[in-house]
Design an enzyme around this catalytic site. Structure first.
Site, mmCIF file in Angstrom:
data_model
loop_
_atom_site.group_PDB
_atom_site.id
_atom_site.type_symbol
_atom_site.label_atom_id
_atom_site.label_comp_id
_atom_site.label_asym_id
_atom_site.label_seq_id
_atom_site.Cartn_x
_atom_site.Cartn_y
_atom_site.Cartn_z
ATOM 1 C CG ASP A 299 -37.685 52.998 66.472
ATOM 2 O OD1 ASP A 299 -38.034 51.909 67.225
ATOM 3 O OD2 ASP A 299 -38.656 53.572 65.945
ATOM 4 C CG PHE B 219 -36.408 46.789 65.365
ATOM 5 C CD1 PHE B 219 -37.204 47.489 64.348
ATOM 6 C CD2 PHE B 219 -35.522 45.935 65.129
ATOM 7 C CE1 PHE B 219 -37.057 46.885 62.980
ATOM 8 C CE2 PHE B 219 -35.259 45.381 63.941
ATOM 9 C CZ PHE B 219 -36.188 45.676 62.765
ATOM 10 C CB CYS C 247 -42.971 39.822 70.096
ATOM 11 S SG CYS C 247 -43.183 41.071 68.666
ATOM 12 C CG ASP D 37 -37.570 43.856 70.936
ATOM 13 O OD1 ASP D 37 -38.109 42.807 70.907
ATOM 14 O OD2 ASP D 37 -37.955 44.699 72.026
ATOM 15 N NE ARG E 92 -37.388 46.994 79.212
ATOM 16 C CZ ARG E 92 -38.234 46.861 78.575
ATOM 17 N NH1 ARG E 92 -38.624 46.804 77.104
ATOM 18 N NH2 ARG E 92 -39.498 47.016 79.258
HETATM 19 N N1 SAH Z 1 -37.162 47.175 71.945
HETATM 20 C C1 SAH Z 1 -38.201 47.749 72.503
HETATM 21 C C2 SAH Z 1 -39.503 47.492 71.466
HETATM 22 C C3 SAH Z 1 -39.320 47.533 70.377
HETATM 23 S S1 SAH Z 1 -40.869 47.783 69.491
HETATM 24 C C4 SAH Z 1 -38.451 48.017 73.884
HETATM 25 O O1 SAH Z 1 -37.607 47.527 74.589
HETATM 26 O O2 SAH Z 1 -39.268 48.986 74.457
HETATM 27 C C5 SAH Z 1 -40.610 47.975 67.772
HETATM 28 C C6 SAH Z 1 -40.116 49.313 67.191
HETATM 29 O O3 SAH Z 1 -39.676 49.096 66.074
HETATM 30 C C7 SAH Z 1 -41.045 50.561 67.260
HETATM 31 O O4 SAH Z 1 -40.559 51.492 67.876
HETATM 32 C C8 SAH Z 1 -41.107 50.763 65.649
HETATM 33 O O5 SAH Z 1 -41.241 52.184 65.519
HETATM 34 C C9 SAH Z 1 -39.819 50.456 65.042
HETATM 35 N N2 SAH Z 1 -39.738 49.873 63.814
HETATM 36 C C10 SAH Z 1 -40.611 49.379 63.001
HETATM 37 N N3 SAH Z 1 -39.882 48.853 61.833
HETATM 38 C C11 SAH Z 1 -38.954 49.484 61.694
HETATM 39 C C12 SAH Z 1 -37.678 49.806 60.740
HETATM 40 N N4 SAH Z 1 -37.762 49.047 59.572
HETATM 41 N N5 SAH Z 1 -36.652 50.379 61.102
HETATM 42 C C13 SAH Z 1 -36.554 50.847 62.258
HETATM 43 N N6 SAH Z 1 -37.364 50.690 63.379
HETATM 44 C C14 SAH Z 1 -38.546 50.102 63.050
#
Ligand code: SAH
Length: 395
Positions: free
Chosen positions: A249, A227, A339, A299, A211
């Site tokens: 999200d 995400f 990840c 992400d 980040r």
């Molecule tokens: N970038 C964030 C972490 C992402 S974790 C950070 O820096 O904190 C992954 C996220 O993807 C979760 O919040 C989950 O709710 C979301 N997610 C999972 N599948 C998804 C989809 N198909 N579309 C949108 N969001 C999704």
């Protein structure tokens, strides 16, 4: 008497390199009848003592090594390990203005199966192996000795516990119940963390360095944060004076927290958008409608939990990265991460290359990322590298 595990000839080599796992097929015989998580001594075929570890009768990883020294596994042992781990985190907390970090990164901090994240004075534990579970009381005693004012919460609600013959468990272990939103700080940015209901232990600490590194690409840009969870990348974007940031999200809870995090930092809410949607679907809509961005952050959650899921995961990563490239303006930047530990950096690089072909865009790798420094990787345990990412210049 400590039960004894004798290895198959040749299987001692990885232990000489201090790798902490002994697989079931590497064991020739066992003397005694070790219980779930009990401490065992490990010997080679000549009867030479090699290590002391925890026995996991239900897992393919039959023994996880606690130590390569002849020492007792007791409160003093855990105090030693926690103290060693603290030194690095104390330095990082000062350097990066943090009040939250991964305090114990399991194998990489010499404590297999144990993850501890620290949020202010709340320690959140995940006990992932039979040995970790068996040592719970010693571990808690050590934490309380070093941090008498702390609170300890358990988030062992992870499916890997099944492989170890353990049930999932969550709840307060010591001190206070965590608040619905505990305010932490990283690089001076404030964020609310829900320890009880949030993902993992509440927050994605492992992306902190990425980040921060992202900031240099974001000034005056129209940014899409896919995400977004509680909006962390989006907050860094606003701090870097992005023109606007669109957070996507599926989770309503996460979007609400993202919004309140944006307000709490005093950022201009008119520059931030919060869209509750499926990334796969919405990006296709954007592509068709001609919606374009200068930077796309990608992400996603872990797509591959096991080897059998890897192929499907590759398709998923290729798809979203192709879409991201297609909705970038010429000269745009894609910040993309994976990840999934089962996917190594070389494979992820290949997937991005395949995505570029399908997107009909010319793409250059310009920077590499890995998990944040409070998630170190011990040289003896290369499996510890699980998070990788690239900054790509999309022509
Ligand atoms: N970038 C964030 C972490 C992402 S974790 C950070 O820096 O904190 C992954 C996220 O993807 C979760 O919040 C989950 O709710 C979301 N997610 C999972 N599948 C998804 C989809 N198909 N579309 C949108 N969001 C999704």
């Amino acid at each position: 008497m400590i039960p004894s595990v004798y290895l198959v000839k040749g299987r001692e080599k990885s232990l000489h390199r201090r790798h902490p796992w002994i697989f079931s097929r590497g064991i020739a015989r066992i003397e005694g009848t070790p219980a779930l998580g009990e401490t065992v001594d490990v010997f080679d075929t000549q009867g030479k003592w090699l290590a002391r570890g925890a026995f996991s009768p239900h897992s393919q990883i039959r023994v996880r090594v606690w130590t390569f020294e002849q020492e007792d596994i007791n409160v003093a042992f855990f105090i030693k390990r926690l103290t060693q781990a603290h030194a690095l985190r104390e330095h990082l907390a000062l350097r990066d203005d943090l009040t939250a970090y991964r305090f114990i990164a399991s194998e990489s901090d010499g404590l297999p199966g144990i993850t501890i994240d620290r949020y202010e004075d709340y320690f959140v534990c995940q006990l992932l192996s039979a040995g970790a579970e068996a040592q719970k009381e010693n571990l808690l005693e050590a934490l309380k000795t070093l941090y008498p004012n702390c609170s300890i919460y358990e988030r062992s609600d992870v499916s890997v516990r099944k492989k170890e013959g353990l049930k999932e468990r969550t709840g307060v272990l010591f001190g206070d119940t965590p608040p619905a939103s505990l305010i932490i700080k990283e690089h001076g940015i404030k964020m609310g963390v829900d320890i009880v209901h949030g993902h993992k232990t509440g927050f994605y600490l492992d992306q902190r360095d990425s980040r921060h590194a992202a900031m240099k690409y974001l000034s005056q840009k129209r940014v899409l944060n896919c995400f977004s969870y509680t909006g962390a990348f989006g907050l860094y974007a606003l701090k870097a004076e992005a023109k606007e940031v669109h957070n996507i999200d599926v989770s309503e809870l996460a979007q609400n927290m993202a919004k309140s995090n944006t307000q709490m930092n005093g950022f201009d809410l008119s520059k931030a958008h919060f869209i509750q949607a499926d990334v796969f679907k919405l990006l296709r809509e954007y592509r068709e409608k001609g919606e374009r961005f200068d930077v796309v952050i990608m992400d996603p959650p872990k797509f591959a939990e096991s080897k059998s899921q890897l192929q499907g995961a590759c398709r998923g990563y290729k798809d979203i990265n192709m879409l991201a490239m297609q909705i970038l303006n010429p000269g745009g930047i894609l910040l993309t991460y994976s990840c999934s530990g089962l996917m190594d950096s070389a494979l992820f690089q290949k997937i991005i290359a395949d995505a570029a072909v399908d997107a009909h865009r010319s793409v250059q790798f310009i920077e590499r990322f890995q998990q944040a420094a409070d998630h170190p990787v011990d040289t003896a345990y290369p499996e510890g590298f699980y998070l990788k990412g690239f900054a790509c210049y999309v022509k």
